[in-house]
Design an enzyme around this catalytic site. Structure first.
Site, PDB file in Angstrom:
ATOM      1  N   GLY A  73       0.961  -1.086   0.013  1.00 39.08           N
ATOM      2  CA  GLY A  73      -0.107  -0.030   0.014  1.00 39.08           C
ATOM      3  C   GLY A  73       0.911   1.056  -0.047  1.00 39.08           C
ATOM      4  O   GLY A  73       0.378   2.409   0.349  1.00 39.08           O
ATOM      5  N   HIS A 109       1.016   0.481 -13.005  1.00 39.97           N
ATOM      6  CA  HIS A 109       1.705  -0.605 -13.398  1.00 39.97           C
ATOM      7  C   HIS A 109       3.201  -0.396 -13.561  1.00 39.97           C
ATOM      8  O   HIS A 109       3.606   0.798 -13.937  1.00 39.97           O
ATOM      9  CB  HIS A 109       1.317  -1.173 -14.952  1.00 39.97           C
ATOM     10  CG  HIS A 109       2.117  -2.345 -15.437  1.00 39.97           C
ATOM     11  ND1 HIS A 109       1.763  -3.585 -15.044  1.00 39.97           N
ATOM     12  CD2 HIS A 109       3.222  -2.443 -16.196  1.00 39.97           C
ATOM     13  CE1 HIS A 109       2.436  -4.589 -15.139  1.00 39.97           C
ATOM     14  NE2 HIS A 109       3.279  -3.777 -16.255  1.00 39.97           N
TER      15      HIS A 109
HETATM   16  C1  GAR Z   1       3.276  -1.029  -7.426  1.00 41.76           C
HETATM   17  O1  GAR Z   1       4.565  -1.169  -7.743  1.00 41.76           O
HETATM   18  C2  GAR Z   1       2.328  -1.311  -8.488  1.00 41.76           C
HETATM   19  O2  GAR Z   1       2.781  -0.834  -9.846  1.00 41.76           O
HETATM   20  C3  GAR Z   1       2.614  -2.897  -8.839  1.00 41.76           C
HETATM   21  O3  GAR Z   1       2.412  -3.330  -7.476  1.00 41.76           O
HETATM   22  C4  GAR Z   1       3.027  -2.619  -6.788  1.00 41.76           C
HETATM   23  C5  GAR Z   1       2.301  -2.163  -5.295  1.00 41.76           C
HETATM   24  O4  GAR Z   1       2.994  -1.508  -4.621  1.00 41.76           O
HETATM   25  N1  GAR Z   1       1.236  -3.190  -9.560  1.00 41.76           N
HETATM   26  C6  GAR Z   1       1.318  -4.364 -10.333  1.00 41.76           C
HETATM   27  O5  GAR Z   1       2.588  -5.210 -10.530  1.00 41.76           O
HETATM   28  C7  GAR Z   1       0.097  -4.815 -11.340  1.00 41.76           C
HETATM   29  N2  GAR Z   1       0.388  -5.282 -12.495  1.00 41.76           N
HETATM   30  P1  GAR Z   1       2.492  -0.969  -3.266  1.00 41.76           P
HETATM   31  O6  GAR Z   1       1.211  -2.068  -2.551  1.00 41.76           O
HETATM   32  O7  GAR Z   1       3.200  -0.514  -2.140  1.00 41.76           O
HETATM   33  O8  GAR Z   1       1.383   0.178  -3.786  1.00 41.76           O
END
Ligand code: GAR
Length: 216
Positions: A12, A109
């Site tokens: 998050g 992404h």
């Molecule tokens: C983020 O880096 C986002 O780009 C990636 O998950 C991470 C979540 O981080 N999303 C994907 O890979 C979707 N295909 P967070 O929970 O710390 O925001």
């Protein structure tokens, strides 16, 4: 105030960046609800600490993807959500869900789409020997990471990078990009025409997101 619903599965940090930007008055939106499919995820804890309503919907308890998605949609509607943000939401959403939130469903992404879609984008970029990758905020369509691109930031790949260091550099840019895009939606500055997204930027906007940040 635009009512935003955030869907998250993990740490998050993008949610936290959005909470901070709204708190600082930089984004004129309100997070109406955070929905998470992983009980105990840090994203849920961050939302609770910020006083944001949370809903945990563990996907394993549902018979089908459609049943899970219907419950997510109902929770979003119950909280009056106008824009849905997938911030590290690690579930594929059904066609019915995507259709019902058409034009109002954003994903962040960790690559410069259309390069390196799907999972393990950092590894894909490193394995390809790419010198530049980045992050993308796009509207979601029925494909995987194929929807209309709203905004992107390029991030250099250094010779010393591994997946962890690259991920950290990309995330720093995600944390700038996502709140900026949500702010544009909140101000009605985003127009979708076919697959092209037009941004009506305020006069004098530095449009910093078209530039490669120097080793940020
Ligand atoms: C983020 O880096 C986002 O780009 C990636 O998950 C991470 C979540 O981080 N999303 C994907 O890979 C979707 N295909 P967070 O929970 O710390 O925001």
């Amino acid at each position: 105030m635009l009512r935003v619903g955030v869907l998250a599965s993990g740490s998050g940090t993008n949610l936290a960046a959005l909470i901070d930007s709204i708190g600082a008055g930089a984004v004129r939106a309100e997070i109406a609800v955070v929905i998470c499919n992983v009980p105990g995820a840090l994203a849920l804890q961050r939302a609770e600490a910020a006083g944001i309503p949370t809903v945990c919907i563990p996907h394993r308890t549902h018979a089908s993807r459609e049943a899970f998605d219907a419950e997510v949609s109902a929770a979003l509607e119950k909280h009056g959500v106008e824009l849905v943000v997938l911030a590290g939401f690690m579930r594929i959403l059904s066609a019915a869900f995507v259709r019902s939130w058409h034009g109002r469903l954003l994903n962040v992404h960790p690559s410069l789409l259309p390069a390196f879609p799907g999972v393990a984008s950092h590894k894909q970029a490193l394995d390809a020997g790419a010198r530049i990758t980045g992050c993308t905020v796009h509207l979601v369509d029925e494909g995987t990471d194929t929807g209309p691109i709203v905004a992107q930031v390029a991030v250099p790949i250094l010779a010393t990078d591994d997946e962890t260091s690259l991920h950290a550099r990309i995330q720093r840019q995600e944390h700038r990009l996502l709140p900026w895009v949500v702010g544009l939606f909140a101000e009605g500055r985003v127009r979708l025409e076919g697959r092209r997204v037009h941004l009506e930027l305020p006069p004098g906007d530095p449009d910093a997101f078209l530039q490669v940040p120097a080793r940020a």
